[in-house]
Design an enzyme around this catalytic site. Structure first.
Site, PDB file in Angstrom:
ATOM      1  N   ASN A  37       0.825  -1.212   0.000  1.00  0.00           N
ATOM      2  CA  ASN A  37       0.000   0.000   0.000  1.00  0.00           C
ATOM      3  C   ASN A  37       0.863   1.269   0.000  1.00  0.00           C
ATOM      4  O   ASN A  37       1.989   1.286   0.492  1.00  0.00           O
ATOM      5  CB  ASN A  37      -1.008   0.000   1.156  1.00  0.00           C
ATOM      6  CG  ASN A  37      -0.386  -0.133   2.527  1.00  0.00           C
ATOM      7  OD1 ASN A  37       0.636  -0.787   2.702  1.00  0.00           O
ATOM      8  ND2 ASN A  37      -1.008   0.490   3.519  1.00  0.00           N
ATOM      9  N   HIS A  50      -4.015   0.608  -2.696  1.00  0.00           N
ATOM     10  CA  HIS A  50      -4.069  -0.578  -1.841  1.00  0.00           C
ATOM     11  C   HIS A  50      -3.058  -1.605  -2.358  1.00  0.00           C
ATOM     12  O   HIS A  50      -2.743  -1.635  -3.551  1.00  0.00           O
ATOM     13  CB  HIS A  50      -5.483  -1.166  -1.836  1.00  0.00           C
ATOM     14  CG  HIS A  50      -6.454  -0.289  -1.093  1.00  0.00           C
ATOM     15  ND1 HIS A  50      -7.544  -0.771  -0.419  1.00  0.00           N
ATOM     16  CD2 HIS A  50      -6.464   1.053  -0.917  1.00  0.00           C
ATOM     17  CE1 HIS A  50      -8.185   0.227   0.155  1.00  0.00           C
ATOM     18  NE2 HIS A  50      -7.554   1.350  -0.150  1.00  0.00           N
ATOM     19  N   GLU A  52      -3.296  -4.707  -2.909  1.00  0.00           N
ATOM     20  CA  GLU A  52      -3.849  -5.575  -3.947  1.00  0.00           C
ATOM     21  C   GLU A  52      -3.791  -4.882  -5.305  1.00  0.00           C
ATOM     22  O   GLU A  52      -3.424  -5.471  -6.327  1.00  0.00           O
ATOM     23  CB  GLU A  52      -5.325  -5.896  -3.631  1.00  0.00           C
ATOM     24  CG  GLU A  52      -5.539  -6.684  -2.350  1.00  0.00           C
ATOM     25  CD  GLU A  52      -5.672  -5.807  -1.104  1.00  0.00           C
ATOM     26  OE1 GLU A  52      -5.041  -4.736  -1.031  1.00  0.00           O
ATOM     27  OE2 GLU A  52      -6.408  -6.223  -0.191  1.00  0.00           O
ATOM     28  N   CYS A  77     -10.440  -5.290   0.977  1.00  0.00           N
ATOM     29  CA  CYS A  77     -11.607  -4.440   1.239  1.00  0.00           C
ATOM     30  C   CYS A  77     -12.542  -4.426   0.030  1.00  0.00           C
ATOM     31  O   CYS A  77     -12.217  -4.953  -1.038  1.00  0.00           O
ATOM     32  CB  CYS A  77     -11.142  -3.031   1.562  1.00  0.00           C
ATOM     33  SG  CYS A  77     -10.600  -2.126   0.105  1.00  0.00           S
ATOM     34  N   CYS A  80     -11.020  -3.037  -3.183  1.00  0.00           N
ATOM     35  CA  CYS A  80     -10.121  -3.983  -3.862  1.00  0.00           C
ATOM     36  C   CYS A  80     -10.899  -5.075  -4.578  1.00  0.00           C
ATOM     37  O   CYS A  80     -10.521  -5.509  -5.664  1.00  0.00           O
ATOM     38  CB  CYS A  80      -9.165  -4.623  -2.863  1.00  0.00           C
ATOM     39  SG  CYS A  80      -7.887  -3.482  -2.328  1.00  0.00           S
TER      40      CYS A  80
HETATM   41  N1  THU Z   1      -5.366  -1.270   2.640  1.00  0.00           N
HETATM   42  C1  THU Z   1      -4.934  -2.123   1.662  1.00  0.00           C
HETATM   43  O1  THU Z   1      -3.802  -1.976   1.153  1.00  0.00           O
HETATM   44  N2  THU Z   1      -5.764  -3.114   1.254  1.00  0.00           N
HETATM   45  C2  THU Z   1      -7.032  -3.312   1.746  1.00  0.00           C
HETATM   46  O2  THU Z   1      -7.844  -3.949   1.119  1.00  0.00           O
HETATM   47  C3  THU Z   1      -7.354  -2.689   3.041  1.00  0.00           C
HETATM   48  C4  THU Z   1      -6.688  -1.371   3.255  1.00  0.00           C
HETATM   49  C5  THU Z   1      -4.511  -0.144   3.028  1.00  0.00           C
HETATM   50  C6  THU Z   1      -5.042   1.200   2.572  1.00  0.00           C
HETATM   51  C7  THU Z   1      -4.436   2.137   3.576  1.00  0.00           C
HETATM   52  O3  THU Z   1      -3.128   2.452   3.147  1.00  0.00           O
HETATM   53  C8  THU Z   1      -4.334   1.297   4.851  1.00  0.00           C
HETATM   54  O4  THU Z   1      -4.409  -0.073   4.436  1.00  0.00           O
HETATM   55  C9  THU Z   1      -5.415   1.563   5.866  1.00  0.00           C
HETATM   56  O5  THU Z   1      -6.659   1.382   5.298  1.00  0.00           O
HETATM   57 ZN    ZN Z   2      -8.447  -2.546  -0.491  1.00  0.00          ZN
END
Ligand code: THU
Ligand code: ZN
Length: 246
Positions: A37, A50, A52, A77, A80
């Site tokens: 991320n 994100h 993913e 999430c 994603c």
């Molecule tokens: N995050 C992800 O990288 N993937 C997800 O599906 C959940 C959230 C990251 C986004 C942000 O940088 C941090 O986690 C907090 O939400």
């Molecule tokens: Zn996400």
């Protein structure tokens, strides 16, 4: 793939949340791609990438024709899942979260909204060559790299193809294509795609010395303000060139 997650997670750039997420994608070729991320302080949270999305963007940039599996350190999430739907519109990609059984995307996102709802037969993969050209001839390698990524960008909903290239202080070039999404908001801007590659390679955003954005003049949606604002935070002394497509 699970064994690679710590390596992916270690590349996260998350100064806002300090929540570090790693993802690993397997492409149809059998190659695997890391993603982490990315958060940009001072800008709207919508500029976040994100893990993913980052790993999928790296598979896209490598020219993967399909993606078969994704492993993640935490449950993907909703945003994603929607991004995944564009790269696996049949919902067949397997999703593996550390410590749980793998499931198909269609189980995580039933009754999905996707490219079909906007009249598209296909999703973002495989990457296609768009019939675009540069307005002005150039030998600038960074502009040419940005052009190449605009050429293979995925923008079926706006036709606003665009690409970014980033040159780092150690003379490496990282490229990013714009990857649109049927639900619009989860679309990945070209700078974010390029940053995903930069972080996966173990580089740091502050190493960027030069950037190029290639898009249409008067595009239906322009990436210019987003690229400018993100670079002003991540690499304030980096110079930026903009070149036009036709
Ligand atoms: N995050 C992800 O990288 N993937 C997800 O599906 C959940 C959230 C990251 C986004 C942000 O940088 C941090 O986690 C907090 O939400
Ligand atoms: Zn996400």
């Amino acid at each position: 793939m699970l064994a690679l997650l710590p390596e992916a997670q270690a590349r996260a750039f998350a100064p806002l949340s300090r929540f570090f997420v790693g993802a690993v994608v397997r492409g149809g070729s059998g190659r695997v791609y890391l993603g982490a991320n990315i958060e940009i302080p001072g800008l709207p949270l919508s500029q976040t990438v994100h893990a993913e999305q980052a790993a999928l963007a790296n598979a896209y940039m490598a020219g993967e024709r399909e993606v078969t599996d994704i492993a993640v350190t935490a449950a993907p999430c909703g945003h994603c899942r929607q991004f995944l739907q564009e790269l696996s519109p049949d919902g067949e990609i397997r999703v593996l979260v550390k410590g749980a059984r793998s499931v198909k995307l269609s189980q995580l996102l039933p009754a999905a909204f996707g490219p079909q709802d906007l009249g598209r037969k296909q999703g973002a993969l495989p990457p296609m060559d768009n019939p675009v050209a540069l307005v002005a001839r150039t030998k600038d390698a960074v502009v040419l790299a940005a052009f190449e990524s605009a050429r293979k960008s995925y923008a079926p909903y706006t036709r606003a193809h665009s690409g970014v290239a980033l040159l780092t202080v150690d003379r490496r070039i990282f490229t990013g294509s714009y990857i649109e999404n049927a639900a619009f908001n989860p679309s990945l801007p070209p700078l974010q795609t390029a940053l995903a590659g930069l972080l996966a390679a173990g580089a740091t955003p502050s190493a960027i010395v030069r950037a190029a954005l290639v898009e249409f003049d008067g595009a239906k949606v322009s990436q210019l303000s987003g690229v400018r604002s993100a670079l002003s935070v991540l690499a304030p002394t980096a110079r930026m060139k903009v070149a036009s497509l036709f």
